[in-house]
Design a protein around this motif. Structure first.
Motif, PDB file in Angstrom:
ATOM      1  N   ARG A   1       0.844  -1.198   0.000  1.00  0.00           N
ATOM      2  CA  ARG A   1       0.000   0.000   0.000  1.00  0.00           C
ATOM      3  C   ARG A   1       0.876   1.244   0.000  1.00  0.00           C
ATOM      4  O   ARG A   1       2.048   1.182   0.364  1.00  0.00           O
TER       5      ARG A   1
ATOM      6  N   VAL B   1       1.121   4.889   1.669  1.00  0.00           N
ATOM      7  CA  VAL B   1       0.596   5.654   2.789  1.00  0.00           C
ATOM      8  C   VAL B   1       1.121   7.086   2.679  1.00  0.00           C
ATOM      9  O   VAL B   1       2.318   7.291   2.451  1.00  0.00           O
TER      10      VAL B   1
ATOM     11  N   HIS C   1       1.857  12.963   6.176  1.00  0.00           N
ATOM     12  CA  HIS C   1       1.693  14.388   5.889  1.00  0.00           C
ATOM     13  C   HIS C   1       1.441  15.155   7.188  1.00  0.00           C
ATOM     14  O   HIS C   1       1.050  14.571   8.198  1.00  0.00           O
TER      15      HIS C   1
ATOM     16  N   ASP D   1      -0.399  17.085  10.010  1.00  0.00           N
ATOM     17  CA  ASP D   1      -1.805  16.950  10.401  1.00  0.00           C
ATOM     18  C   ASP D   1      -2.449  18.302  10.712  1.00  0.00           C
ATOM     19  O   ASP D   1      -3.603  18.366  11.124  1.00  0.00           O
TER      20      ASP D   1
ATOM     21  N   ALA E   1       0.639  12.953  10.216  1.00  0.00           N
ATOM     22  CA  ALA E   1      -0.398  11.913  10.240  1.00  0.00           C
ATOM     23  C   ALA E   1      -0.177  10.929   9.091  1.00  0.00           C
ATOM     24  O   ALA E   1       0.476  11.249   8.107  1.00  0.00           O
ATOM     25  N   ASN E   2      -0.725   9.722   9.259  1.00  0.00           N
ATOM     26  CA  ASN E   2      -0.635   8.686   8.218  1.00  0.00           C
ATOM     27  C   ASN E   2      -1.997   8.458   7.607  1.00  0.00           C
ATOM     28  O   ASN E   2      -2.993   8.421   8.308  1.00  0.00           O
ATOM     29  N   GLN E   3      -2.043   8.250   6.307  1.00  0.00           N
ATOM     30  CA  GLN E   3      -3.302   7.904   5.664  1.00  0.00           C
ATOM     31  C   GLN E   3      -3.004   7.016   4.460  1.00  0.00           C
ATOM     32  O   GLN E   3      -2.175   7.347   3.617  1.00  0.00           O
ATOM     33  N   THR E   4      -3.700   5.860   4.413  1.00  0.00           N
ATOM     34  CA  THR E   4      -3.514   4.970   3.258  1.00  0.00           C
ATOM     35  C   THR E   4      -4.202   5.603   2.060  1.00  0.00           C
ATOM     36  O   THR E   4      -5.395   5.891   2.108  1.00  0.00           O
ATOM     37  N   VAL E   5      -3.443   5.832   0.974  1.00  0.00           N
ATOM     38  CA  VAL E   5      -4.040   6.483  -0.184  1.00  0.00           C
ATOM     39  C   VAL E   5      -4.191   5.545  -1.379  1.00  0.00           C
ATOM     40  O   VAL E   5      -4.948   5.822  -2.294  1.00  0.00           O
TER      41      VAL E   5
ATOM     42  N   TYR F   1      -7.111   8.782  -5.900  1.00  0.00           N
ATOM     43  CA  TYR F   1      -5.704   8.973  -5.525  1.00  0.00           C
ATOM     44  C   TYR F   1      -5.279  10.403  -5.861  1.00  0.00           C
ATOM     45  O   TYR F   1      -4.677  11.105  -5.052  1.00  0.00           O
TER      46      TYR F   1
ATOM     47  N   SER G   1      -6.869  12.873  -3.386  1.00  0.00           N
ATOM     48  CA  SER G   1      -6.290  12.918  -2.040  1.00  0.00           C
ATOM     49  C   SER G   1      -4.897  13.542  -2.081  1.00  0.00           C
ATOM     50  O   SER G   1      -4.501  14.235  -1.140  1.00  0.00           O
TER      51      SER G   1
ATOM     52  N   LEU H   1      -4.250  16.766   0.280  1.00  0.00           N
ATOM     53  CA  LEU H   1      -3.264  16.688   1.366  1.00  0.00           C
ATOM     54  C   LEU H   1      -2.068  17.606   1.110  1.00  0.00           C
ATOM     55  O   LEU H   1      -1.159  17.686   1.926  1.00  0.00           O
TER      56      LEU H   1
END
Lengths: 298, 546
Positions: free
Chosen positions: B214, B216, B219, B221, B227-231, B273, B276, B280
């Motif tokens: 994946r 992630v 970026h 927050d 912060a982490n976010q699966t994109v 994708y 986001s 971000l």
């Protein structure tokens, strides 16, 4: 001279009790050996890695046997030198009853690290491992297999002859044919492996061959009891001795070459067929003679 | 004699000749008999060999690893179609004592064929009670007890694992490998993988990678932290490329194309994708601002002093690489045109990483991990396997020679013994031909089966010979037929017991022994139905001088 002739056995000289005593005594001794071993070690025969978990490695190395023995964290159960044509410095190393999976997986690395390579050849030539839980499962499967095979054979024996004594004679002799080689394994320190289980199952098949032959000649043919027995034994002994010889040669050749599976099948079948000769021509003959002359007939 | 009478007279002989002929064609003529590839692996293995016989691992070299999948299943759940997602989320949100589940570890399935729902958790750190509790916590009226949870995974999961493993083996450039499942007595399933030319350690590594890839976004927050976010997830990548190297930039990478298929709302993984990334800030202020990776040391600093915009490549929960959005790519995304050609490079530090990543992307994630603490392995070096081929031939030959010697010593009559030997050989040839025709890979256990077949075969032939030659003279063919029938009763009964004794082995999964049992049973059948009656015929002709 040099020809293989089947001797004629003078059955009329011996009573039924005398004839049956030897195989029954041997069966009793075999059962005693197995139960003794069960009480001492917890298993009637030593379980090999297939059924107890562990590993078997074939290594090619110029290190000595003593060095091989100390190359591993755990002491090997056995080290066998392979004596095949054109092969030097090959050994089979067995570890049985290893519980810990990491230990099993580490064995081949230890071999690679601690043994001297023989030229360009890889040190670990072959490796078989079984985890304890896999082995446990194999054990249950094998037990079930033997039980089902034996039961199936018994049912078939009863279906074929439809009378109690001749059928039970077949079942009893097949039972003894399996128990005696098992006791032999226990005494000779041969471990129970997949190969030996195959041999035991084959024994059921082989042992019934000569029993069916004998029963068939005595029960389903007209003629004198002794004459029928003699004819059946002439054929039966030829069969069994021929198979025994083939198995002996295969067992010896395969164990020299380090082909474990074929070696154990050969040796166990040889012992089992020898037991079968005795059981068929002493135990079964006496049971059938009793049945023919004294047994209740419809 | 008319052709019909001829066939009536010699049908047993015609049958054996036909079978031996067919077997020889299957054995020696390349591609002699068209067979399907279901039993053997890839065609590539067939080289210029003298025969068409396929060898199994034990006689060809290679590695086999068997291990069960990790997981537990709750079957026949009473839920509605639209509650699946809710249930999945509840299973993920539940507070397990020891486990921290990721989305790949939970699967709620609808089985169309029999109209039922199942839920699975692929982790050995969750207890049955916790699983049941987690199911009930979904607030959709489920009442599952601890007993309603079973160890093991569904057939669909196992199929998917096998498919993934096969893809991985092929991706790794290994031909002739295959994977299949094997049931045990206790209802457990082992996934068995066989690969020629690989060590157990390598194969275990290939199989133990879950392969969950994946991207992630790491970026700011907005509160001074990160912060982490699966994109992007692995399955959203439509066309992964092969491991590549860019020597201008000294980069190892895998080119990928993100799935651009639009759903009914006009959204696609590619457009999401892109969105986001824009939201971000990766395509604006964040361009080129990622300095958390020390490429020399291979370490990451996840507590940076200044704001970072990093795209993390994460494989099985481990961060493999961190890099910023590139200039051209960022501009395209910001302009919203990237989605028309949604490709980019996944950059990784080493060639090996690139290779790994490509394999994982190609094969997809392994649905459930395998439990190697319950494994069984077998490996043979090709050189050793070649020796075993020779030994098998030697041992088999010696056994047959012994049998022949005994037979000649016993009967002293070549008219009886020679056809006996030929018949036994015919059995072996037919059996070998059959194995070659269905492309059954032969192993040591099969060799043991061949020897057992010769053994029982000779037993039967001895019975026939003795019975037929009873009292010396076989003057009329009527006498012969009646004697032959008597002999056949014994042979048939003996064959039936052998088949019964070995059939458990042919069905149960006891590793090597299945081959032994199958060959022996087949051999006994061929013997009783074809070759041994023919021996009786030959013997009659030789003895009655007809």
């Amino acid at each position: 001279m040099g020809y293989f002739d089947v001797p004629e056995i003078e059955y009329s000289r011996y009573s039924n009790r005398q004839l049956a005593a030897v195989p029954l005594a041997l069966l009793a001794v075999a059962l005693l050996v197995l139960s003794g071993s069960f009480l001492v070690t917890g298993a009637p025969v030593q379980l090999g890695m297939d059924f107890a978990g562990g590993a078997e490695l074939t290594v090619q190395t110029t290190s000595s046997e003593a060095e091989i023995e100390s190359a591993f964290d755990r002491e090997p159960d056995s080290i066998t030198t392979i004596q095949a044509p054109g092969v030097d410095n090959q050994y089979t190393v067995q570890f049985a009853g290893v519980e810990d999976q990491a230990t099993i997986q580490g064995l081949s690395d230890q071999a690679e690290a601690n043994l001297e390579a023989d030229g360009d050849a890889s040190i670990v030539q072959s490796e078989t491992t079984a985890s304890a839980s896999f082995a446990q499962q194999a054990q249950q499967t094998a037990l079930l297999g033997i039980a089902v095979a034996f039961l199936g054979m018994s049912v078939l024996a009863f279906l074929l002859f439809r009378t109690f004594v001749p059928s039970i004679a077949i079942v009893l002799s097949a039972f003894s044919d399996i128990v005696i080689p098992l006791a032999f394994m226990s005494l000779a320190g041969i471990q129970l492996s997949l190969g030996t289980v195959a041999a035991l199952l084959m024994l059921i098949g082989y042992s019934v061959d000569s029993d069916i032959l004998l029963n068939n000649h005595i029960l389903r043919r007209s003629g004198d009891f002794y004459e029928s027995t003699h004819r059946a034994s002439r054929t039966g002994i030829t069969m069994t001795v021929t198979s025994m010889m083939a198995m002996l040669v295969m067992g010896i050749a395969a164990s020299l070459f380090g082909v474990e599976l074929l070696a154990s099948i050969g040796i166990i079948l040889f012992v089992g067929l020898a037991a079968d000769l005795m059981n068929t021509y002493m135990l079964n003959v006496s049971l059938l003679r009793w049945y023919k002359f004294h047994g209740v007939r419809s | 004699m008319g052709p019909k009478a001829f066939v009536m007279e010699y049908w047993r002989l015609i049958l054996i000749v036909a079978f031996v002929g067919g077997a020889l064609v299957a054995l020696f003529i390349p591609g002699g008999i068209v067979a399907d590839d279901s039993l053997a692996g890839e065609e590539a293995e067939v080289e210029d060999r003298a025969t068409n016989i396929e060898y199994g691992l034990g006689l060809d070299g290679g590695t086999r690893v068997s291990a069960p999948p990790v997981g537990m299943t709750a079957d026949n759940l009473e839920i509605e179609h639209d509650e699946q997602r809710q249930l999945t989320e509840a299973l993920l949100a539940y507070e397990y004592d020891d486990a921290d589940l990721e989305s790949a570890d939970v699967r709620v399935r609808f089985h169309e064929n029999d109209n039922r729902y199942t839920a699975e958790i692929f982790s050995d750190e969750v207890s049955h009670a916790e699983f049941a509790d987690a199911l009930n916590s979904a607030d959709i009226g489920l009442e599952v007890t601890e007993d309603g949870v079973e160890d093991g995974v569904t057939q669909q999961t196992r199929d998917s694992i096998i498919q993934t493993i096969e893809l991985r083996i092929n991706e790794a450039g290994l031909s002739g490998g295959n994977a299949y499942e094997e049931a045990t007595l206790g209802g457990q399933y082992y996934i068995v993988t066989e690969v020629p030319g690989m060590e157990p350690d390598e194969l275990r590594e290939l199989l133990s990678d879950r392969g969950d890839v994946r991207i992630v976004a790491f970026h700011p927050d907005g509160d001074g932290g990160q912060a982490n976010q699966t994109v992007l997830e692995g399955q959203e990548i439509a066309e992964p490329g092969v491991a590549s190297y860019d020597d201008q930039r000294d980069q190892h990478y895998v080119p990928v194309t993100v799935d651009g298929t639009e759903d009914e709302d006009g959204n696609s993984p590619a457009s999401e994708y892109q969105n986001s990334m824009n939201e971000l800030g990766f395509t604006g202020e964040g361009q080129g601002r990622c300095h958390i990776q020390d490429r020399q040391a291979g370490e990451f600093d996840f507590d940076p002093d200044d704001p970072q915009w990093c795209l993390l490549t994460v494989v099985d929960g481990d961060v493999v690489d961190a890099h910023s959005m590139g200039g051209d790519l960022g501009d395209n995304m910001a302009a919203g045109t990237w989605v028309n050609d949604p490709t980019f490079r996944m950059i990784v530090p080493t060639q090996q990483d690139a290779h790994h990543l490509a394999v994982n992307l190609q094969s997809g994630a392994l649905e459930a991990p395998l439990d190697f603490s319950q494994e069984q392995t077998f490996t043979v070096q090709p050189s050793q396997a070649e020796q075993f081929q020779l030994y098998s031939l030697l041992i088999g030959g010696l056994a047959v020679l012994t049998v022949c010697g005994m037979i000649f010593l016993r009967y002293r009559n070549p008219k009886v013994a020679a056809p006996m030997f030929l018949t036994a050989m015919a059995e072996v040839v037919i059996l070998l031909g059959f194995a070659a025709a269905i492309r059954m890979p032969l192993d040591l256990s099969h060799v043991a089966g061949f020897i057992a077949v010769v053994g029982t075969g000779v037993d039967d032939l001895v019975i026939i010979a003795d019975e037929v030659m009873d009292d010396g003279d076989v003057s009329s063919s009527r006498v012969f037929e009646s004697r032959f029938r008597k002999a056949f009763w014994i042979i048939g009964a003996a064959a039936a017991t052998t088949i019964i004794a070995l059939s458990p082995l042919a069905v149960l999964s006891l590793g090597d022994l299945r081959g032994f049992a199958i060959i022996t049973i087949l051999g006994v059948l061929i013997g009783v139905l074809i070759t041994r009656p023919a021996y009786g015929d030959i013997l009659q002709r030789l003895l009655t001088d007809k």
